[in-house]
Write a protein that holds these residues in place. Sequence first.
Motif, PDB file in Angstrom:
ATOM      1  N   ALA A 239      -8.450 -21.675   2.695  1.00  0.00           N
ATOM      2  CA  ALA A 239      -7.479 -19.916   1.680  1.00  0.00           C
ATOM      3  C   ALA A 239      -9.113 -18.968   1.282  1.00  0.00           C
ATOM      4  N   ILE A 240     -10.249 -19.634   1.255  1.00  0.00           N
ATOM      5  CA  ILE A 240     -11.206 -18.985   1.278  1.00  0.00           C
ATOM      6  C   ILE A 240     -12.147 -18.809   2.630  1.00  0.00           C
TER       7      ILE A 240
ATOM      8  N   ALA B 199      -9.579 -15.938   4.123  1.00  0.00           N
ATOM      9  CA  ALA B 199      -9.743 -14.904   3.510  1.00  0.00           C
ATOM     10  C   ALA B 199     -10.643 -14.113   4.088  1.00  0.00           C
TER      11      ALA B 199
ATOM     12  N   LEU C 272      -9.198 -13.055   7.922  1.00  0.00           N
ATOM     13  CA  LEU C 272      -9.368 -11.760   7.654  1.00  0.00           C
ATOM     14  C   LEU C 272      -9.591  -9.899   7.332  1.00  0.00           C
ATOM     15  N   THR C 273     -10.267 -10.391   6.411  1.00  0.00           N
ATOM     16  CA  THR C 273     -11.614  -8.759   6.301  1.00  0.00           C
ATOM     17  C   THR C 273     -12.350  -8.948   7.373  1.00  0.00           C
TER      18      THR C 273
ATOM     19  N   PRO D 118      -8.428  -8.595  -6.748  1.00  0.00           N
ATOM     20  CA  PRO D 118      -9.411  -9.241  -6.557  1.00  0.00           C
ATOM     21  C   PRO D 118     -10.174  -8.501  -7.840  1.00  0.00           C
TER      22      PRO D 118
ATOM     23  N   THR E 237     -18.219 -10.836   4.819  1.00  0.00           N
ATOM     24  CA  THR E 237     -17.978 -10.265   6.265  1.00  0.00           C
ATOM     25  C   THR E 237     -17.805  -9.277   6.845  1.00  0.00           C
TER      26      THR E 237
ATOM     27  N   GLU F  11     -16.061 -21.752   1.358  1.00  0.00           N
ATOM     28  CA  GLU F  11     -15.282 -22.430   2.494  1.00  0.00           C
ATOM     29  C   GLU F  11     -15.321 -23.667   2.947  1.00  0.00           C
TER      30      GLU F  11
END
Length: 275
Positions: A48-49, A52, A55-56, A134, A145, A223
Amino acid sequence: MLSTAAVPLEASLLEEYATTYLGEDWESAVDNVEFVLDNADYLLWGAAITVALTLTSILLGFLAGFPAGAIEVYGSGYSRAFVRKAGVLIRGTPILVIMIFTYFVLPIGPILDAAEFVRRALEVMFASTPVPVPAEVPEAFLAATLALGFRSAAYQSQIFRGALQSIDDGQMEAARSIGMSRLEAIRHVMVPQAMRRSVPGFQNEFTIVLKDTSIAFAIGLGELLKRGHDLFIQETSAVLEVIVFISLVYFVLTFGTNRLLDYLSHRFAIPGETA
């Protein structure tokens, strides 16, 4: 016809055969698989990390890469030269070096303060809605990121540059001839076509960023790969089983996103052109 009683009998015979001829290796492999399955939720939180972070990073890459690609095609001399040189510098630097620089050298504090300001603004805006906000952005996540996002921007700029240059110049002239300004022609005529033509290249970049999130292991972000590493340190004999599980998760993620982007590529293809 095989009876139902024969199924567990055959299974027990198979297990007995494997234990007899493979010995402790078979028993160890079974225990390792059970260990991985027992900790599957821990690894899936890492996935999931990973999603995320992907996507970012892709979003940041798009927000910086698309304007950079447009500047390379339509910008003035100084802005075009700056964007090109910055892109060459970022593309020529290993992603591991960029990520270590953003985490250990770049002042993350002011960026976190800005992120906190945005977070509080979102809390005010969405106070009466179920939109999740968040509570905290870890420094490692923000650094990863920034590193992945700006590296992706350097590549996405070339994807969009090529898509813009692939559009015939006559379309710009036709738009100007009906009274559009240069900016209006770029916005309403050139950009929509370029966005559609850039989907295949964007699909490849999305897959690359998804897999490159594993580099965040170097700065301690939890991650998927980092959590897998934590597990096979805990159970050193389960390295192969953990790696296989991680590989399957990456495969599912890349396969799923590629199929989705394939659909988008065909769905939004310019009529008369092959997607």
